[in-house]
Design an enzyme around this catalytic site. Structure first.
Site, PDB file in Angstrom:
ATOM      1  CB  CYS A   1      25.228 -18.426  -2.949  1.00 33.57           C
ATOM      2  SG  CYS A   1      26.027 -17.903  -4.487  1.00 33.57           S
TER       3      CYS A   1
ATOM      4  CD  GLU B   1      27.484 -23.936  -6.024  1.00 37.23           C
ATOM      5  OE1 GLU B   1      28.650 -23.474  -5.872  1.00 37.23           O
ATOM      6  OE2 GLU B   1      26.638 -23.933  -5.112  1.00 37.23           O
TER       7      GLU B   1
ATOM      8  CB  CYS C   1      25.376 -20.343  -7.574  1.00 39.65           C
ATOM      9  SG  CYS C   1      27.128 -20.082  -7.270  1.00 39.65           S
TER      10      CYS C   1
ATOM     11  CB  CYS D   1      30.193 -20.247  -5.914  1.00 45.79           C
ATOM     12  SG  CYS D   1      29.721 -18.984  -4.724  1.00 45.79           S
TER      13      CYS D   1
ATOM     14  CG  ASN E   1      35.289 -22.936  -2.588  1.00 46.32           C
ATOM     15  OD1 ASN E   1      35.629 -24.098  -2.702  1.00 46.32           O
ATOM     16  ND2 ASN E   1      35.438 -22.258  -1.454  1.00 46.32           N
ATOM     17  CB  ILE E   2      38.538 -19.666  -7.034  1.00 41.71           C
ATOM     18  CG1 ILE E   2      38.563 -21.005  -7.772  1.00 41.71           C
ATOM     19  CG2 ILE E   2      39.874 -18.940  -7.134  1.00 41.71           C
ATOM     20  CD1 ILE E   2      38.602 -20.893  -9.276  1.00 41.71           C
ATOM     21  CD  GLU E   3      37.758 -18.693   0.633  1.00 42.02           C
ATOM     22  OE1 GLU E   3      36.788 -19.206   1.201  1.00 42.02           O
ATOM     23  OE2 GLU E   3      38.831 -18.439   1.216  1.00 42.02           O
TER      24      GLU E   3
END
Length: 134
Positions: free
Chosen positions: A88, A57, A91, A55, A44-46
């Site tokens: 989620c 995935e 995804c 996300c 994941n990359i915020e």
């Protein structure tokens, strides 16, 4: 092709270490198995603006698709909560675009030795897909 779920879970946990999660502190890793046995990982990359975040995935799927892969067998998802972590809704929709809901396996890891597996169709019943566009 036989799916080595334990190997995918291990690769998902390894990918988790690369997560960029300075806001939530919630690190997630994923490992996507392609039809030819190739595995793509993602984390994941915020983002400070939240909505541009991605996300784990989707990161794995987008990496695979950007390299020309379109056939997928399974994905393992590993989070940092110590609980089973399901993809989620966004995804799940991305997975529906490329995966057969009746055969694609989603592996939810609680830790490196405890995991559950589900078919995508079980996690996303009555999904909207490209077949709805015809």
């Amino acid at each position: 092709m036989e799916i080595n779920m334990q190997n995918l879970v291990e690769k998902a946990y390894a990918a988790k270490q690369y997560a960029y999660a300075p806001y939530s502190g919630f690190h997630v890793g994923a490992a996507l198995l392609c039809g030819d046995g190739t595995i793509f990982t993602g984390c994941n990359i915020e983002n400070a603006a939240y909505s541009p975040a991605n996300c784990a995935e989707r990161t794995a799927v987008f990496k695979a698709v950007s390299e020309g892969y379109r056939s997928f067998l399974a994905i393992a998802v590993a989070g940092s909560s110590g609980e089973y972590l399901a993809p989620c809704g966004v995804c799940r929709q991305v997975l529906m675009e490329f995966c057969d809901p009746d055969s694609f396996l989603v592996i939810l890891a609680k830790n490196q030795t405890q995991y559950q597996s589900f078919r995508l169709g079980e996690l996303f019943p009555h999904a909207f897909s490209k077949t709805d566009l015809v």
